[in-house]
Design an enzyme around this catalytic site. Structure first.
Site, PDB file in Angstrom:
ATOM      1  N   CYS A   1      -6.464   2.061   5.504  1.00 46.41           N
ATOM      2  CA  CYS A   1      -7.109   0.836   5.979  1.00 46.41           C
ATOM      3  C   CYS A   1      -6.544   0.509   7.365  1.00 46.41           C
ATOM      4  CB  CYS A   1      -6.838  -0.309   4.998  1.00 46.41           C
ATOM      5  SG  CYS A   1      -5.101  -0.844   4.971  1.00 46.41           S
TER       6      CYS A   1
ATOM      7  N   GLU B   1       0.898   3.946   1.711  1.00 51.74           N
ATOM      8  CA  GLU B   1       1.324   4.406   3.028  1.00 51.74           C
ATOM      9  C   GLU B   1       2.504   3.586   3.541  1.00 51.74           C
ATOM     10  OE1 GLU B   1      -3.305   4.596   3.213  1.00 51.74           O
ATOM     11  OE2 GLU B   1      -1.781   3.459   2.131  1.00 51.74           O
TER      12      GLU B   1
ATOM     13  N   CYS C   1      -2.680  -0.064   7.393  1.00 53.35           N
ATOM     14  CA  CYS C   1      -1.908   1.169   7.257  1.00 53.35           C
ATOM     15  C   CYS C   1      -2.054   2.061   8.487  1.00 53.35           C
ATOM     16  CB  CYS C   1      -2.309   1.900   5.983  1.00 53.35           C
ATOM     17  SG  CYS C   1      -1.814   0.983   4.504  1.00 53.35           S
TER      18      CYS C   1
ATOM     19  N   HIS D   1       0.858  -1.186   0.000  1.00 52.87           N
ATOM     20  CA  HIS D   1       0.000   0.000   0.000  1.00 52.87           C
ATOM     21  C   HIS D   1       0.894   1.237   0.000  1.00 52.87           C
ATOM     22  CE1 HIS D   1      -3.887  -1.928   1.794  1.00 52.87           C
ATOM     23  NE2 HIS D   1      -3.262  -2.760   0.972  1.00 52.87           N
TER      24      HIS D   1
END
Length: 155
Positions: free
Chosen positions: A89, A61, A92, A59
């Protein structure tokens, strides 16, 4: 989550995050971007790379946090701001707390999997020992439009 007036640096950093999101879409990843900054300077940035790598944890992040930790030579990231184009999410949000990021700026909220106040607020959980300030709404329309366009092309 709250909406705050944002400064020029905030907008500049979020625009960089949006560019990383657009680059992610070019290789088939969901267009989400992240920038980690300190003192108004970009330290690291990334777009989603789950499809590119293939890696379920790639992801934006996490990639930005990993790069910043490497650059700064430490897993704690004090004095930083993480700019993300979509609300993180749970994975993260957990990483943001673990990295001790003091401020999180979100473009668009995520009513499906958002873990910074929309569906879940991980930062208010007593098991989380670090709670960043969370501000949302900066360039939200641009971020939402990018996501809507990406998913419309796939339907």
């Amino acid at each position: 989550m709250s909406n705050h007036p944002f400064g020029e640096i905030d907008e500049l950093m979020m625009r960089i995050a949006l560019e990383r999101a657009k680059a992610a879409a070019e290789h088939g990843d969901v267009p989400i971007g992240a920038v980690l900054a300190r003192d108004g300077e970009e330290i690291s940035s990334a777009g989603n790379e789950r499809e590119l790598r293939p890696d379920p944890t790639a992801h934006a992040e996490l990639l930005a946090l990993r790069e910043a930790a490497s650059i700064l030579r430490g897993w704690r990231l004090p004095g930083t701001v993480l700019y993300v184009t979509l609300e993180p999410c749970a994975m993260c949000a957990g990483a943001i707390a673990l990295a001790r990021v003091p401020r999180l700026v979100i473009a668009a909220t995520d009513p499906k999997t958002g873990a910074a106040g929309s569906v879940l607020d991980l930062f208010s959980s007593p098991v989380v020992n670090h709670r960043p300030s969370v501000e949302s709404g900066l360039l939200a329309e641009e971020s939402a439009a990018l996501l809507e366009s990406f998913f419309a092309d796939r339907r």
